[in-house]
Design an enzyme around this catalytic site. Structure first.
Site, short mmCIF file in Angstrom:
data_model
loop_
_atom_site.label_atom_id
_atom_site.label_comp_id
_atom_site.label_asym_id
_atom_site.label_seq_id
_atom_site.Cartn_x
_atom_site.Cartn_y
_atom_site.Cartn_z
N SER A 27 0.64 -1.48 -0.21
CA SER A 27 0.21 0.54 0.45
C SER A 27 0.65 1.26 0.36
O SER A 27 1.60 0.85 0.75
CB SER A 27 -1.00 0.38 1.45
OG SER A 27 -1.80 -0.98 1.14
N HIS A 58 -3.51 0.21 -5.26
CA HIS A 58 -2.55 -0.85 -5.77
C HIS A 58 -3.31 -0.32 -7.41
O HIS A 58 -4.40 -1.37 -7.59
CB HIS A 58 -3.41 -2.25 -5.17
CG HIS A 58 -2.85 -2.66 -3.71
ND1 HIS A 58 -3.36 -3.40 -3.09
CD2 HIS A 58 -2.01 -1.76 -2.89
CE1 HIS A 58 -2.71 -3.40 -1.98
NE2 HIS A 58 -2.02 -2.46 -1.91
N HIS A 80 -5.66 -8.88 -0.89
CA HIS A 80 -4.91 -10.00 0.00
C HIS A 80 -5.98 -10.31 0.73
O HIS A 80 -7.17 -10.95 0.81
CB HIS A 80 -5.43 -8.57 1.49
CG HIS A 80 -5.09 -7.29 1.23
ND1 HIS A 80 -4.48 -6.60 0.36
CD2 HIS A 80 -3.76 -6.67 1.80
CE1 HIS A 80 -3.77 -5.48 0.46
NE2 HIS A 80 -3.44 -5.88 0.97
N TYR A 82 -8.29 -10.52 2.96
CA TYR A 82 -10.28 -9.99 3.62
C TYR A 82 -10.30 -9.85 2.50
O TYR A 82 -11.66 -9.27 2.54
CB TYR A 82 -9.77 -9.17 4.24
CG TYR A 82 -8.48 -7.80 3.93
CD1 TYR A 82 -9.33 -7.06 2.86
CD2 TYR A 82 -7.38 -7.67 4.25
CE1 TYR A 82 -8.62 -5.81 2.53
CE2 TYR A 82 -6.88 -6.11 3.65
CZ TYR A 82 -6.76 -5.18 2.84
OH TYR A 82 -6.83 -4.32 2.47
N GLU A 83 -10.44 -9.81 1.01
CA GLU A 83 -10.74 -9.90 -0.49
C GLU A 83 -11.11 -10.41 -0.70
O GLU A 83 -12.81 -10.51 -1.35
CB GLU A 83 -10.02 -8.81 -1.09
CG GLU A 83 -9.15 -7.72 -0.51
CD GLU A 83 -8.30 -7.12 -1.89
OE1 GLU A 83 -8.39 -6.30 -2.98
OE2 GLU A 83 -7.10 -7.21 -1.74
N ALA A 110 2.72 -1.92 4.66
CA ALA A 110 2.34 -0.88 5.16
C ALA A 110 1.81 -1.66 6.69
O ALA A 110 1.59 -2.95 6.99
CB ALA A 110 1.44 -0.13 4.91
N MET A 205 -1.37 -6.86 7.46
CA MET A 205 -2.87 -7.70 7.18
C MET A 205 -2.46 -8.23 5.54
O MET A 205 -3.57 -8.84 5.04
CB MET A 205 -4.00 -6.85 6.63
CG MET A 205 -4.85 -6.11 7.76
SD MET A 205 -5.74 -5.72 7.42
CE MET A 205 -6.60 -4.23 9.00
N SER A 206 -0.94 -8.61 5.27
CA SER A 206 -0.69 -9.07 3.99
C SER A 206 1.46 -10.14 4.51
O SER A 206 1.17 -10.33 5.84
CB SER A 206 -0.22 -8.47 3.27
OG SER A 206 0.92 -7.51 3.09
N ASN A 229 1.54 3.47 11.49
CA ASN A 229 1.45 4.67 13.08
C ASN A 229 1.35 3.29 13.62
O ASN A 229 1.89 1.88 13.49
CB ASN A 229 -0.09 4.23 11.96
CG ASN A 229 -0.73 2.32 12.16
OD1 ASN A 229 -0.55 2.16 10.66
ND2 ASN A 229 -1.32 1.31 13.26
N HIS A 241 -7.52 3.68 6.76
CA HIS A 241 -6.42 3.42 6.03
C HIS A 241 -5.74 4.70 5.06
O HIS A 241 -4.77 4.91 4.61
CB HIS A 241 -7.31 2.77 4.72
CG HIS A 241 -6.97 3.00 3.68
ND1 HIS A 241 -5.81 1.38 3.35
CD2 HIS A 241 -7.37 2.94 1.52
CE1 HIS A 241 -5.12 0.92 2.47
NE2 HIS A 241 -6.00 1.66 1.11
N1 HPA Z 1 -2.27 -2.82 11.35
C1 HPA Z 1 -2.87 -3.97 10.45
N2 HPA Z 1 -2.60 -3.55 9.22
C2 HPA Z 1 -2.04 -2.57 9.02
C3 HPA Z 1 -1.85 -1.63 10.00
C4 HPA Z 1 -2.21 -1.72 11.44
O1 HPA Z 1 -1.80 -1.64 12.39
N3 HPA Z 1 -1.45 -0.28 9.33
C5 HPA Z 1 -0.94 -0.67 8.47
N4 HPA Z 1 -1.34 -1.83 7.81
#
Ligand code: HPA
Length: 268
Positions: A27, A58, A80, A82-83, A110, A205-206, A229, A241
Site C-alpha cells: 500500500s 494498488h 489480500h 480479507y478481500e 505498510a 494484513m498481508s 502508525n 486507511h
Molecule cells: N494493523 C494492520 N494492518 C496495518 C496497520 C495496522 O495497524 N497499519 C498498516 N497496515
C-alpha cells in the site's frame, strides 16, 4: 494451469528478459515502479490466475525492467486474504515470478508498530512472522513439498545485506517479527497486547501468505515494512486507511534508497 498461460504470455512479449529479483509493492509504495527503466507492463487483468486490482493504492500490474542494472519483475498491487477469504490469491503471481527466473522475492508492506521507538515513517526489516489467522495459502496442496520449512524463511544473508546498506546510508532500520492479522478491521487493543506478549513487533494484513508461497516455490525472501502508525491502543490517533497511505509517503524515501542500493549491488 493458469501459471503456465501467464508465463507463456509474458515470455512471448518480453523478448527473453529474465528477471532475477521479484518485488511486491505494498500500500502506498506503487511510486517505486516509476524508477524502473525499460519498463514493460502487463495488467493483472490480462494474466490468467492473477487477482483483479483491489484496494485503492494498488495498480494491479506486473512490470518487467531494470533498476541499477538488475533485471527485476515488479508486482504492483497485491490481493489480500480479507478481500475474498482465500489465502492463496497470490499463488499464481508468486509462482509466475519463480517460473520467469526470479531467485529472490522482496516483499514490502505498510504495517503498524508495536515498538514505541519505531514511529510512523520508520522502516522495519522483518526477521520472522507469527501467523495469527490460522489459515495457509497452501491449504489443499498435495505432496510433501507443502510441508515447507519456515526456519530462516526471511533469508539471513539478504537481511545482512540490507542492514549493511542501511548502516552505509545512515538509515535507522528497525528489525522485528511481523504479526499477520486477517483484517480488514484493524486489531483491537487487546489483540495488540497479545501480539506483543507473543513476540510481535509489527502488525499487518498481508505478506505472510506470500512468504509461505515464495518458500514453497523456492524463492529467497526479504521483507521490509514501512511503519505507518502505532498499533491499536498505542497512540491517540484513530487508525484509518487514509492515515496508512499518508504515512507511507514519509518512509518511502528511505525504502527507495535501501532498494536502489540493493539493486546496485545485486546484478550478476
Ligand atoms: N494493523 C494492520 N494492518 C496495518 C496497520 C495496522 O495497524 N497499519 C498498516 N497496515
Amino acid at each position: 494451469m493458469s501459471v503456465n498461460k501467464s508465463v507463456k504470455l509474458i515470455r512471448s512479449k518480453s523478448k527473453g528478459r529474465r528477471p532475477k529479483v521479484g518485488i511486491i509493492l505494498g500500500s502506498g509504495l506503487g511510486f517505486f515502479a516509476d524508477i524502473v527503466e525499460n519498463k514493460l507492463s502487463f495488467s493483472y487483468d490480462d494474466l490468467p490466475g492473477f487477482p483483479k486490482a483491489g484496494v485503492a493504492g494498488h495498480a494491479g500490474q506486473l512490470t518487467l525492467g531494470q533498476i541499477s542494472g538488475t533485471e527485476i519483475a515488479v508486482l504492483q498491487g497485491r490481493a489480500h486474504y480479507y478481500e475474498s477469504g482465500q489465502a492463496n490469491v497470490m499463488k499464481t503471481p508468486v509462482h509466475t515470478l519463480a517460473e520467469l527466473g526470479c531467485e529472490i522475492l522482496i516483499l514490502t508492506n505498510a504495517a503498524g508498530s508495536l515498538i514505541p521507538d519505531a514511529k510512523p515513517g520508520s522502516v522495519m526489516l522483518l526477521t520472522d512472522h507469527i501467523n495469527f489467522t490460522g489459515v495457509s495459502p497452501l491449504f489443499g496442496e498435495q505432496g510433501n513439498a507443502r510441508f515447507v520449512d519456515m526456519v530462516d524463511a526471511y533469508d539471513p544473508e539478504l537481511r545482512k545485506s540490507f542492514q549493511e546498506i542501511a548502516n552505509q546510508q545512515g538509515i535507522t532500520l528497525y528489525k522485528g517479527v511481523y504479526t499477520w492479522f486477517c483484517g480488514p478491521s484493524f486489531e483491537t487493543p487487546a489483540e495488540i497486547k497479545a501480539a506483543k506478549l507473543l513476540g510481535g513487533d509489527a502488525v499487518g494484513m498481508s505478506t505472510v501468505p506470500e512468504v509461505v508461497l515464495a518458500r514453497f516455490f523456492g524463492l529467497k525472501v526479504v521483507a521490509l515494512s514501512i511503519i505507518t502508525n502505532m498499533a491499536a491502543g498505542m497512540s491517540a490517533t484513530a487508525l484509518s486507511h487514509e492515515q496508512t497511505m499518508e504515512n507511507a509517503d514519509r518512509a518511502a524515501k528511505d525504502l527507495e534508497t535501501l532498494l536502489s542500493e540493493f539493486f546496485q549491488n545485486s546484478h550478476a
